[in-house]
Design an enzyme around this catalytic site. Structure first.
Site, PDB file in Angstrom:
ATOM      1  N   CYS A 117      19.235  77.177 118.477  1.00 28.95           N
ATOM      2  CA  CYS A 117      19.381  77.512 117.058  1.00 28.95           C
ATOM      3  C   CYS A 117      18.463  76.699 116.154  1.00 28.95           C
ATOM      4  CB  CYS A 117      20.830  77.328 116.608  1.00 28.95           C
ATOM      5  SG  CYS A 117      21.410  75.615 116.612  1.00 28.95           S
ATOM      6  N   TYR A 118      17.738  75.705 116.676  1.00 32.65           N
ATOM      7  CA  TYR A 118      16.883  74.866 115.819  1.00 32.65           C
ATOM      8  C   TYR A 118      15.610  75.602 115.446  1.00 32.65           C
ATOM      9  CZ  TYR A 118      19.673  70.826 117.424  1.00 32.65           C
ATOM     10  OH  TYR A 118      20.686  69.935 117.721  1.00 32.65           O
ATOM     11  N   ALA A 119      15.193  75.679 114.204  1.00 33.48           N
ATOM     12  CA  ALA A 119      15.974  75.241 113.053  1.00 33.48           C
ATOM     13  C   ALA A 119      16.160  76.470 112.158  1.00 33.48           C
ATOM     14  CB  ALA A 119      15.275  74.133 112.306  1.00 33.48           C
ATOM     15  N   HIS A 179      12.561  77.908 116.873  1.00 31.57           N
ATOM     16  CA  HIS A 179      11.305  77.260 116.504  1.00 31.57           C
ATOM     17  C   HIS A 179      10.970  76.105 117.446  1.00 31.57           C
ATOM     18  CE1 HIS A 179      13.171  79.039 112.943  1.00 31.57           C
ATOM     19  NE2 HIS A 179      11.978  79.127 112.378  1.00 31.57           N
TER      20      HIS A 179
END
Length: 315
Positions: free
Chosen positions: A42-44, A55
């Site tokens: 899930c970053y970012a 990413h």
């Protein structure tokens, strides 16, 4: 070259930290003996309204692709369960920990990381809508297939971790062998709200330390160990939740120890974490080489027992 007890936090790679800078930091980390790179699928996502994350994993994957033969020298740590999906506000719209969600998430991570395996896979947040047996079974299948090496729980209530490990043991499945939580030398008031901490169960407590110390199979990883620069930067004041007498006493002790050793407060904090009982693996996010060098030297620093005792006594 001695292995460094420090994980390079890659959360901001590909968003706040551009690819070229990230490559430079990753190269320097590995050259210095670092092996563990920590990220999440899930970053970012919060940095880009058009993206649901990925990413950081994409940058790490591109870095590995440009360095043939390096994959076996590094430990890739990533997380699933918190990536936004569909409409709605996070965290209500996160992917969760169903069997299908885990499979899809891991496939996506492998694609972005350009690898065939993840060395340590974390369930990023709890998902109480899914039976723990379902989550545990799917994680076990990933380990059995060789797609995942070890399993860890991040930001889970301790009783849920113990229950999940019991389920795994009863079924002959691999279970969690690592916990990832927020931890540092300074601690906020119990129950106080910390603006940058959205995970309800994301804190190291005395109970967590006792649990890890009593179980030789468990490792403890700490995120935000340097409190976003608050130990050393005047422009990063501590949140109000840290405004209590214990903080003042600990800052005094920390400043004295750092002065006697000729190092920074950050380096003393990292040495205190890595050399304690239980030993902790700090996850440090950096945006330039100077920050990385400071962290590497801090993780390698050994505190004399008298100074560690002084730090511990200042509660």
């Amino acid at each position: 070259m001695a292995q460094v007890n420090l994980a390079l936090g890659a959360m901001r790679f590909g968003s706040d930290v551009d690819e070229r800078t990230a490559f430079h930091l990753l190269d320097r980390f590995v050259d210095a003996g670092g092996t563990v790179i920590d990220t999440a699928n899930c970053y970012a996502f919060w940095s880009d309204p058009d993206e649901a994350g990925g990413h950081s994993e994409r940058v790490i994957g591109a870095w590995l692709a440009g360095r043939p033969g390096l994959r076996d020298r590094v430990v890739l740590s990533t997380k699933v369960g918190a990536q936004p999906v569909g409409a709605g506000d996070w965290p209500a719209n996160r992917e969760g920990l169903s069997a299908s969600a885990i499979r899809t998430a891991v496939e996506g991570s492998l694609h972005r990381l350009r690898t065939d395996r993840v060395d340590l896979l974390w369930t990023h947040m709890e998902d109480r809508s899914v039976p723990q047996e379902e989550t545990g079974y799917e994680l076990a299948q990933l380990v059995k297939a060789g797609t995942v090496g070890r399993l860890g729980a991040s930001n889970h209530a301790l009783w849920r971790v113990e229950r999940a490990r019991g389920i795994a043991q009863a079924n002959g499945w691999p279970g969690y062998t690592a916990l990832q939580l927020r931890h540092s030398y300074l601690q906020p008031r119990p129950g106080a709200t910390v603006p940058d901490q959205s995970h309800r169960f994301g804190w190291v407590t005395d109970e967590v330390l006792d649990y890890v110390s009593s179980d030789g199979e468990l490792a403890l990883w700490a995120y935000t160990p340097l409190l976003n620069g608050s130990y050393t930067r005047d422009d990063r004041p501590l949140p109000e939740a840290y405004d209590h007498p214990g903080t003042a006493r600990r800052l005094t002790a920390l400043t004295e120890v750092a002065g006697e050793l000729g190092v920074t407060r950050n380096q003393v904090v990292l040495a205190w974490l890595t050399g304690g009982a239980p030993a902790v693996t700090p996850i440090v996010g950096v945006s330039n080489v100077a920050q990385l060098e400071e962290a590497l030297h801090g993780a390698a620093l050994v505190l004399p027992e008298e100074l560690r005792a002084r730090l511990d006594a200042a509660a």
